[in-house]
Design a protein around this motif. Structure first.
Motif, PDB file in Angstrom:
ATOM      1  N   ILE A 114      -4.999   4.926  -2.926  1.00  0.00           N
ATOM      2  CA  ILE A 114      -3.552   5.136  -2.941  1.00  0.00           C
ATOM      3  C   ILE A 114      -2.928   4.939  -1.560  1.00  0.00           C
ATOM      4  N   GLY A 115      -3.747   4.984  -0.491  1.00  0.00           N
ATOM      5  CA  GLY A 115      -3.209   4.715   0.845  1.00  0.00           C
ATOM      6  C   GLY A 115      -3.323   5.867   1.827  1.00  0.00           C
ATOM      7  N   LYS A 116      -4.148   6.857   1.524  1.00  0.00           N
ATOM      8  CA  LYS A 116      -4.275   8.019   2.410  1.00  0.00           C
ATOM      9  C   LYS A 116      -4.786   7.616   3.798  1.00  0.00           C
ATOM     10  N   SER A 118       0.739  23.223  12.574  1.00  0.00           N
ATOM     11  CA  SER A 118       0.503  23.318  11.132  1.00  0.00           C
ATOM     12  C   SER A 118      -0.516  22.274  10.697  1.00  0.00           C
ATOM     13  N   ILE A 119      -1.082  22.513   9.513  1.00  0.00           N
ATOM     14  CA  ILE A 119      -2.021  21.568   8.901  1.00  0.00           C
ATOM     15  C   ILE A 119      -1.409  21.062   7.603  1.00  0.00           C
ATOM     16  N   THR A 120      -1.321  19.752   7.475  1.00  0.00           N
ATOM     17  CA  THR A 120      -0.864  19.129   6.235  1.00  0.00           C
ATOM     18  C   THR A 120      -2.007  18.308   5.662  1.00  0.00           C
ATOM     19  N   SER A 121      -2.383  18.593   4.429  1.00  0.00           N
ATOM     20  CA  SER A 121      -3.409  17.796   3.755  1.00  0.00           C
ATOM     21  C   SER A 121      -2.746  16.688   2.946  1.00  0.00           C
ATOM     22  N   ILE A 122      -3.388  15.531   2.959  1.00  0.00           N
ATOM     23  CA  ILE A 122      -2.936  14.403   2.146  1.00  0.00           C
ATOM     24  C   ILE A 122      -3.959  14.203   1.039  1.00  0.00           C
ATOM     25  N   ILE A 123      -3.500  14.259  -0.202  1.00  0.00           N
ATOM     26  CA  ILE A 123      -4.387  14.069  -1.343  1.00  0.00           C
ATOM     27  C   ILE A 123      -3.819  12.983  -2.256  1.00  0.00           C
ATOM     28  N   GLY A 124      -4.646  12.519  -3.160  1.00  0.00           N
ATOM     29  CA  GLY A 124      -4.260  11.446  -4.075  1.00  0.00           C
ATOM     30  C   GLY A 124      -5.518  10.680  -4.455  1.00  0.00           C
ATOM     31  N   TYR A 125      -5.426   9.883  -5.500  1.00  0.00           N
ATOM     32  CA  TYR A 125      -6.629   9.197  -5.964  1.00  0.00           C
ATOM     33  C   TYR A 125      -7.055   8.093  -4.992  1.00  0.00           C
ATOM     34  N   SER A 126      -8.289   7.650  -5.105  1.00  0.00           N
ATOM     35  CA  SER A 126      -8.839   6.641  -4.195  1.00  0.00           C
ATOM     36  C   SER A 126      -8.014   5.359  -4.241  1.00  0.00           C
ATOM     37  N   ILE A 179       0.835  -1.198   0.000  1.00  0.00           N
ATOM     38  CA  ILE A 179       0.000   0.000   0.000  1.00  0.00           C
ATOM     39  C   ILE A 179       0.873   1.253   0.000  1.00  0.00           C
ATOM     40  N   LEU A 180       1.857   1.285   0.855  1.00  0.00           N
ATOM     41  CA  LEU A 180       2.815   2.389   0.927  1.00  0.00           C
ATOM     42  C   LEU A 180       4.218   1.808   0.976  1.00  0.00           C
ATOM     43  N   ASP A 181       5.164   2.472   0.322  1.00  0.00           N
ATOM     44  CA  ASP A 181       6.504   1.907   0.228  1.00  0.00           C
ATOM     45  C   ASP A 181       7.563   2.987   0.421  1.00  0.00           C
ATOM     46  N   ASP A 182       8.360   2.843   1.492  1.00  0.00           N
ATOM     47  CA  ASP A 182       9.532   3.693   1.730  1.00  0.00           C
ATOM     48  C   ASP A 182       9.162   5.186   1.780  1.00  0.00           C
ATOM     49  N   LEU A 183       8.145   5.477   2.576  1.00  0.00           N
ATOM     50  CA  LEU A 183       7.631   6.845   2.679  1.00  0.00           C
ATOM     51  C   LEU A 183       8.342   7.591   3.807  1.00  0.00           C
TER      52      LEU A 183
END
Length: 237
Positions: free
Chosen positions: A38-40, A28-36, A16-20
């Motif tokens: 992807i592992g958000k 602070s606020i960090t948004s995580i975006i990406g297509y459905s 699902i996620l690799d070497d992140l």
């Protein structure tokens, strides 16, 4: 500061996620975006301690993240409310688990600001989707968490109420400014609220500063940034 180092998550035979690896600053606020898919949500669950990861580490202030020592507030995408508990019981449950006394003034302020003070004796089955999301947000905030994790907290709301809820969230966040990670499919939403944006892609990621936070949506710089993010996400699908 929250630091992710070489994090990998595998579910059965699927990576699902690799070497992140990335860092998020306090206040602070960090948004995580990406297509459905992807592992958000998986990433947020790993930070919350709900999902195990196969490699890597998560640090908070240079120590391995321990959710028994660090207050983490989490609003689930599917609300995560206990149907056998009243709204009040659902909201204060994190305080009871950690044996923390209720700050009555803060509790009352959250209820009023989120417009759920009249719902405290109801049960989740009697709530609308939008009401459930506001209860879930109240429960995430009640701890005054050091780390606040929000997984698409406004997705059940219509456009007008979503805008109101987003503005209200920013007002509440600004009271004590926790480190916040905000998962969203809405690029506009990410640009409006975030200091940084993390774009998850196939086998890669991009972390960028949000230079247009606070700008109007028709500002040329905002429009250019929006198109740029759209292209980055499209290029990963």
């Amino acid at each position: 500061m929250l630091t992710i180092k070489k994090l990998s998550i595998q579910i059965e035979n699927n990576i699902i996620l690799d070497d992140l690896s990335f860092s998020i600053e306090d206040n602070s606020i960090t948004s995580i975006i990406g297509y459905s898919g992807i592992g958000k949500s998986t990433l947020v669950k790993a930070i919350a301690g709900i999902h195990h990861f196969s490699a890597g580490a998560i640090f908070y202030n240079n120590e391995l993240l321990n959710n028994t020592k660090v207050n983490i507030g989490y609003a689930f995408q599917d609300y995560g409310l206990y149907p056998w508990y009243s709204v009040k019981k659902n909201i204060v449950l994190p305080l009871q688990i950690k044996k923390i006394a209720i700050d009555q003034a803060f509790y009352r302020s959250i209820l009023i600001q989120l417009g759920i003070d009249h719902l405290i004796d109801r049960y989740p089955s009697a709530l609308s989707g939008g009401e459930k999301q506001r209860v879930a947000l109240a429960r995430a905030i009640i701890l005054k968490p050091q780390i606040l994790l929000l997984d698409e907290p406004f997705s059940a709301l219509d456009t007008i109420n979503r805008t109101k809820a987003r503005d209200l969230f920013l007002k509440i966040w600004d009271e004590y400014r926790p480190l916040c990670i905000f998962v969203t499919h809405d690029i506009d939403e990410a640009l409006l609220i975030s200091h940084k944006i993390l774009i998850l892609r196939d086998n890669s990621y991009i972390q960028i500063d949000n230079a247009v936070r606070g700008k109007l949506k028709y500002d040329p710089e905002y429009v250019n940034m929006l198109h740029s993010l759209q292209e980055m996400i499209a290029g990963s699908n």
